[in-house]
Design a protein around this motif. Structure first.
Motif, short mmCIF file in Angstrom:
data_model
loop_
_atom_site.label_atom_id
_atom_site.label_comp_id
_atom_site.label_asym_id
_atom_site.label_seq_id
_atom_site.Cartn_x
_atom_site.Cartn_y
_atom_site.Cartn_z
N GLU A 147 0.85 -1.21 0.00
CA GLU A 147 0.00 0.00 0.00
C GLU A 147 0.88 1.25 0.00
O GLU A 147 1.79 1.37 0.82
CB GLU A 147 -0.91 0.01 1.23
N ARG A 170 -8.47 1.15 1.36
CA ARG A 170 -7.08 0.88 1.02
C ARG A 170 -6.66 1.79 -0.13
O ARG A 170 -7.47 2.16 -0.97
CB ARG A 170 -6.90 -0.59 0.60
N PHE A 172 -4.28 2.53 -3.51
CA PHE A 172 -3.63 1.87 -4.62
C PHE A 172 -3.08 2.93 -5.57
O PHE A 172 -3.61 4.04 -5.66
CB PHE A 172 -4.60 0.97 -5.40
N CYS A 176 -1.97 0.56 -11.04
CA CYS A 176 -2.09 -0.85 -10.68
C CYS A 176 -3.07 -1.55 -11.60
O CYS A 176 -4.04 -0.95 -12.11
CB CYS A 176 -2.55 -0.99 -9.23
N VAL A 180 -6.30 -6.25 -9.16
CA VAL A 180 -5.98 -6.15 -7.74
C VAL A 180 -7.24 -5.96 -6.91
O VAL A 180 -7.28 -6.33 -5.72
CB VAL A 180 -4.98 -4.98 -7.51
N TRP A 184 -8.20 -8.27 -3.79
CA TRP A 184 -8.49 -7.70 -2.47
C TRP A 184 -9.81 -8.25 -1.94
O TRP A 184 -9.94 -8.56 -0.74
CB TRP A 184 -8.54 -6.18 -2.61
#
Length: 234
Positions: A147, A170, A172, A176, A180, A184
């Motif tokens: 992170e 979260r 990112f 990315c 992802v 997650w």
């Protein structure tokens, strides 16, 4: 009242002057001289009365203006206090309304998810009931990228709202891979075979492709995603 008192005092003080003039003149003072002397005294009295009345009226008007200004200041201060009080009450009511609306929207979201789960038709078994999809083990879920820090640039914050009502957040990098997000979701215990992701406003399924970045699929700013059950085809 004050002007009348001053005129009376001046008149009483003028009587000795009149007697003194009459005594100086003695028998030579005639009626004409007496009338002239009285005229001078009355003229002086009239002039003094005019001066006193003008001065008194000016003082009264000055006092009245001061009283008026003081009353206006008190009224303005009362108005300001009333306006501040109304603003505080309005802010308090607005805060209460915002909290009520937030709770109501959260309750409606959970209720709609429960009703959708109840109305969803389950597939009819032909010969055997297919076993439910197994949840992946921890080894099957790929590791998430590290992170980024709060001071990093080209970063987007994603909030993941799960069916239980809890919300995870979260950060990112925008570059990315969009895959992802599914990784997650699986990390939190929701398998991609049973659950999918959708945007909040407007509500639509999120199309995630491994070859596209988060920015490519439209996540360029802070976003809230919902974890929803997929409809099982019969």
């Amino acid at each position: 009242m004050a002007s009348r008192g001053l005129v009376g005092i001046f008149f009483l003080s003028a009587l000795p002057l009149l007697c003194l003039e009459l005594r100086r003149g003695g028998p030579d003072v005639g009626i004409k001289d007496f009338i002239l002397l009285c005229g001078r005294i009355f003229l002086l009295l009239a002039l003094l009365t005019l001066i006193i009345s003008v001065t008194t009226s000016w003082l009264n008007s000055f006092k009245s203006s001061q009283v008026y200004l003081k009353e206006e200041e008190e009224k303005n201060e009362k108005r300001q206090k009333l306006v501040r009080k109304k603003q505080q009450e309005a802010q308090g009511e607005k805060g209460d309304e915002d909290s009520v609306l937030e709770n109501a929207s959260h309750t409606c979201f959970e209720t709609s998810n429960r009703e959708a789960a109840k109305k969803r038709k389950l597939p009819k078994p032909l010969t055997k009931v297919s076993p439910p999809a197994e949840q992946p083990t921890q080894k099957e879920v790929p590791d998430l990228p590290e992170e980024p820090s709060e001071t990093a640039t080209e970063v987007v914050t994603v909030a993941l709202r799960r069916p239980s009502g809890s919300v995870l957040r979260r950060r990112f990098f925008k570059s990315c891979s969009s895959q992802v997000l599914l990784d997650w979701m699986m990390k939190t215990g929701y398998h991609t075979s049973l659950y999918g992701l959708s945007t909040s406003f407007p509500r639509r399924p999120l199309e995630v492709e491994g070859g596209r970045s988060l920015e490519d699929i439209g996540i360029a700013v802070d976003t809230v995603l919902n974890v929803e059950e997929k409809e099982q085809s019969s």
